[in-house]
Every structure is written in C-alpha cells, then in structure tokens.
Design an enzyme around this catalytic site. Sequence first.
Site, PDB file in Angstrom:
ATOM      1  N   TYR A   1      -3.646  -0.235  10.146  1.00  0.00           N
ATOM      2  CA  TYR A   1      -3.592  -0.600   8.729  1.00  0.00           C
ATOM      3  C   TYR A   1      -2.214  -0.267   8.158  1.00  0.00           C
ATOM      4  O   TYR A   1      -1.598  -1.094   7.463  1.00  0.00           O
ATOM      5  CB  TYR A   1      -4.679   0.142   7.952  1.00  0.00           C
TER       6      TYR A   1
ATOM      7  N   SER B   1       0.846  -1.186   0.000  1.00  0.00           N
ATOM      8  CA  SER B   1       0.000   0.000   0.000  1.00  0.00           C
ATOM      9  C   SER B   1       0.882   1.237   0.000  1.00  0.00           C
ATOM     10  O   SER B   1       2.055   1.193   0.405  1.00  0.00           O
ATOM     11  CB  SER B   1      -0.891   0.022   1.254  1.00  0.00           C
TER      12      SER B   1
END
Length: 254
Positions: free
Chosen positions: A158, A145
């Site tokens: 996250y 990510s």
Amino acid sequence: MPSPFDLSGKRALVTGSSRGLGLAMARALAAAGATIVLNARDAVALGAAAQDLAATGAKVNAVAFDVTNRDSINQAINHIEDEIGPIDILVNNAGMQFRSSLEAFPPEKFDQLITTNLTSVFNVSQPVARHMIARGRGKIINTCSLMSGFARASIAPYAASKAAVANLTRGMAVDWAPHGLNVNGIAPGYFATELNQSLVEDPKFNTWLEARTPMGRWGKPDELGGAVVFLASDAATFVNGHILYVDGAFTATA
C-alpha cells in the site's frame, strides 16, 4: 467580486465516492457549487450515495464503472463528456487496503492493490486529460496518503502504491501543465473511515495514534473538504505538482 473558491458551473468526477473520503470530498465540491459525478463499482451503494447527496440540494449524477477496466473507463468517460457534460475536475480517489506481513503477502493481492491504487489513476486520468487538453484547462486531484512518504509494518505494498501515486502526480503536472492543467495530490493522514475500521477498533493503535499525532486524534472525513475545494478552484491556479498533506501535523514532528 466572485469568490475564487466558487465552483459554480464546474463539473467534478470523483472516483470511489460511494462512501468514505471520496463521498466527503464530493460533498465539499458540491457545497462549493460544482455539479458532481459520483463513481463506484457497486451500483446499489452508488445510487444510495447519490440520493443522499442530492437531498442536500446538490446536482448529482452517478456513473458506475470499474477503475481497473480500461474499456469500462473509456465508455464511461465518453458517456459523461457526451451526455452529462465536460469534466472540469477529476478526483482520483478509488483505492483499497490489504494488511499482511510482507513475507506472507499474497501475490494476487499485491497485483490487485497496485492495479486499484496506482494503475487506476493512469487509467482514468489519461482519457479525461485528453478532453481537458483540448479545452486548455482542467483540474486533476489524486488521493495520495501519509504513506506516500512513510511505511508501517503490514502495509508495504500500500505504501509503495501511494508513493508511486505521489510521483505520478508530479509527472502528470510536468507533462500537462503546459496544456493548462493543474495536477495536485492530497495526502490524508489517519482518518476514521471504513478503510481504517480495523485500526479504529484497536485500542493499542488508538493510543499510539493519539500520542504520535500532535492534534491528538483521528481526522474526520469532512476535514478534507477545504483542501479539495482549494485545489479544484481558481484560488490554486499556480499550484501544480504539489502534494498537500492533511494529517494533523503528523509529518511535522519526529
């Protein structure tokens, strides 16, 4: 001469591929010639995705299993290898998001997020890699990510999980490159998907995103296709342990 991007005769397992970025990457791999094994926990959604992908002419199988359950994974991998065929390409894409200030973050959600985003990459990769090592070849691509290298308010767990996936990717490459495997990561920037729906619908966030991203917009899921096909193909035989950012130049500007 054949194209180095041709994936004909290859079989790709893509986890978390009933929708969003996973399904988009599966479509791209299929368009390059690969046979696809879609995966998700929801058998109904998985079946619908497989049907839609097959309608494009792709060769598709669907295998429902839970990437957080090792027994389920091992049974599924053995089934694929024995009944469908060897896994040449693995794309670890299953993941989740939960937003909350860190001081109020529910501990059970933290555990669930780490298990889903990080532990699952190990859970699935290890049994698949054992088969690949025996054959002396294989491609593993992990969905990292933009948050593998950044952090934003309300998503600290996250970001931590995705930073760990990036370094696990490098570690896999170091351990498994001597056995003929290529292990790399794709780090998407902000893409308009179900996972980001609350942000897509937030005018304030959209204004910030368009100003912060040099390309001035959200990414489209299909724009990950070239990256995953490249890393899965013979065009990337000496690319190993690399995290490829696909982010509209977000990481290139201060």
